[in-house]
Design an enzyme around this catalytic site. Structure first.
Site, PDB file in Angstrom:
ATOM      1  CB  CYS B  13      -0.771   0.040   1.127  1.00 41.81           C
ATOM      2  SG  CYS B  13       0.147   0.061   2.711  1.00 41.81           S
ATOM      3  N   PRO B  14       0.446   2.073  -0.622  1.00 42.76           N
ATOM      4  CG  PRO B  14       0.637   4.660  -1.512  1.00 42.76           C
ATOM      5  CD  PRO B  14       1.632   3.479  -0.704  1.00 42.76           C
TER       6      PRO B  14
END
Lengths: 554, 74
Positions: B13-14
């Protein structure tokens, strides 16, 4: 020949008996139990109900016949010990099949009477289809009822290990299940913010979780079968109820014979498993433990501890003083699976550590359980509890979809050997991508703790953050990319991606209280340093970030 | 109908969501995009993302530790 007599034949009793045989071929070993089944895997019962374990025979480790044949140990089932006569060194027992009273002479006696489920006196608790789950016989009855297909709704009273394992297994069998827990979160022995992560997992799988309430009554139909569980706010449909509010040590027999109980109301024993009466030992769930950290009496009715104490007592039956085996204490280490989530704990919770008077500092750190580029890695969240002054590790809880038992065992070992957080941070742990990260979750967590104690960063816990949501003076800033912020964030947080912080906060008063949010806390730490450099006095990071935040996101 | 395939394996992530955002901007309504991800947090994120952006999640599968999501741009 000397007579070794054991009362109880599940984990600790059978362990003690078979170890006694390995220590000496020159004794008679006899085991009495009131149950039909012996040496069974009690911890496997929820999975038997869930049909993960198909046949009850898979749970039975050894039969009485096998004990006789392999170890020359006499196991008498359906034999309930009703009196211990320490002066005469005799145990009086009743053969439950014939009602005959028999006497058994002993030179050494080992009590392994176990623990029994506690059933609170709730109105209607005697209705049909309300069960406890402790023995194979109970599990068989529960499974038979489920197999009729008539159980559509079930209620589990008590959100401890057994309760949650049962809730999962009932749900997997297509039964709509509710868990009612008196405390304000499930897993009462965990700290709240960690337990809530598990609670969310239950709810995501369709389990109704009702906390902070007790079942006040059960209502049945005209056949006397349970139909509803009533709490102050709800009337929950229940074709079956499992009572799992906890267990109590079986001490009645011991008490009657003048054997002393400890502060926890379990049988008091020394490190050698000896009771206050000579030649009588107590092992397993009926015996008290010592908490290794506090040195105070504790009671952890766990299979892992039971087996150890059974073995120790058996060795001490024959040992000279210098050779005697001992258990200095236990940490109450445990692990549980709840759907896709695993939870593990060792040592003290934050709550317990504070109560014991330690100068407690904690951190919450999410990390991957192995290299992020190796498919199959999962997140785990570690909470570390340690003493600010001495840096002594006091406890840890780990929750997540990834591997939790390895890191909790590392920390359990560390606590046992009196480690400081500094030691934890420098452990040389096994690493290759399929197994771990170059900086393992344990080491990262220890480093974050050391940073926090050295005042390199100020963190606030998810619970504190949640309490501050309604405080208009506190500014929550989500410093992640706009795309992530859009997917989910903490209610009321504004989005200022970290690259824009300097520009957008230049006119904000420096005494403004600011909480910085990212996914795990690492980027927030960097942002925190930026803000500190800008002169902000009251900035803090949300510990564990969005990943460890157990409350509602938007 | 054009189909696009993006590989976000190994991205933390992201990465996956940001990449998906960028890619979906280049597509026309009705186009389909398939994304492969190894970050398990993506499973929940993609549901929330589709709800918020109005794009349609056609399928979400997990096999051999890889999550594959198929999304139709609306």
């Amino acid at each position: 020949m000397k007579n070794i007599l054991v009362i109880g034949a599940v984990a600790a009793g059978t362990k003690a008996a078979s170890k006694a045989r390995r220590e000496s071929m020159d004794v008679n070993v006899t085991v009495l139990t009131r149950d039909e089944y012996i040496s069974y895997a009690g911890c496997g019962l929820p999975y038997y109900i869930g049909d993960v374990i198909k046949s009850k025979d898979e749970l039975l480790v050894k039969t009485p016949e096998a004990f006789k044949k392999e170890f020359d140990i006499d196991v008498l089932t359906h034999h309930e010990a009703i009196d211990i006569l320490p002066e005469a060194k005799k145990v009086v027992a009743k053969d439950l099949k014939t009602d005959k009273i028999k006497e058994f002479k002993y030179d050494k006696l080992i009590l392994a009477t176990g623990a029994s489920p506690f059933v609170p006196p709730i109105k209607g608790v005697e209705l049909n289809n309300i069960f406890t789950l402790r023995t194979v016989s109970e599990a068989i009855k529960i499974k038979q009822l489920i197999n009729t297909g008539k159980v559509k709704n079930a209620v589990v009273v008590g959100g401890g290990f057994i309760g949650l394992e049962v809730a999962e297994n009932l749900t997997e069998r297509g039964i709509k299940t509710a868990v009612v827990e008196l405390l304000d979160h499930v897993l009462p022995m965990y700290d709240k913010e960690m337990a809530l992560l598990v609670q969310n997992e239950l709810m995501e799988h369709g389990v109704d979780v009702i906390t902070g309430e007790a079942v006040e009554a059960f209502e049945g139909d005209s056949d006397g079968n349970v139909k509803y569980a009533i709490t102050p706010s709800k009337k929950i449909p229940a074709d079956m109820v499992i009572m799992s509010v906890g267990v109590r040590p079986n001490t009645e027999l011991a008490q009657k014979a003048g054997i002393e109980l400890g502060d926890t109301r379990a049988i008091k024993v020394n490190h050698n498993m000896e009771t206050n009466i000579e030649d009588i030992y107590a092992v397993g769930d009926c015996a008290e433990n010592i908490n290794l950290i506090t040195g105070k009496p504790a009671w952890f009715p766990m299979g892992s501890t039971s087996n150890k104490t059974g073995r120790i007592a058996a060795i001490n039956l024959f040992a000279e003083n210098a050779e005697r085996d001992e258990l200095r204490g236990v940490l109450g280490t445990n692990v549980v699976k709840v759907f896709n989530m695993n939870a593990a704990k060792t040592g003290l919770t934050e709550r317990e550590a504070v109560k014991e008077g330690f100068d407690v500092e904690t951190v919450i750190v999410p990390a991957d359980d192995r290299a992020h580029y190796y498919p199959g890695y999962k997140k785990i969240v570690t909470k570390l509890i340690a003493d600010r002054k001495s840096h002594r590790v006091l406890g840890a809880q780990i929750v997540g979809e990834g591997v939790v038992d390895k890191p909790i065992d590392i920390i359990a070992a560390a606590i046992t050997f009196g480690a400081r957080v500094d030691d934890l941070a420098k452990l040389d742990l096994a690493y290759a991508p399929p197994f771990s990260s170059a900086m393992s979750s344990t080491i990262t967590t220890a480093n974050v703790w050391l940073n926090k104690v050295a005042d390199k960063v100020k963190g606030i816990s998810p619970i504190e953050a949640h309490e501050k949501l309604s405080d208009k003076n506190v500014m929550f800033i989500d410093i992640r990319a706009e795309e992530e912020y859009m997917v989910k964030t903490i209610p009321g947080a504004v989005n200022i991606p970290k690259g824009r912080l300097k520009k957008e906060l230049k006119d904000t008063p420096k005494d403004r209280e600011i909480i910085l949010i990212c996914n795990v806390g690492k980027n927030a730490y960097l942002a925190y340093l930026t803000l500190k450099h800008m002169g902000f006095e009251k900035a803090a990071i949300l510990e564990g970030g969005i990943n460890a935040y157990p409350y509602e996101l938007q | 109908m054009p189909e696009k395939h993006i590989n976000c394996r190994g991205m933390q992530c992201p990465g996956p969501i940001v990449t998906l955002f960028k890619e979906i901007k280049t597509l026309e309504p009705g186009d389909i995009i398939t994304i492969e991800v190894t970050d398990f947090g993506f499973k929940k994120d993609i549901n929330a993302w589709c709800k918020k952006t109005g794009n349609e999640l056609l399928s979400l599968e997990e096999k051999d530790n890889v999550i594959t999501a198929k999304i139709k741009k609306t």
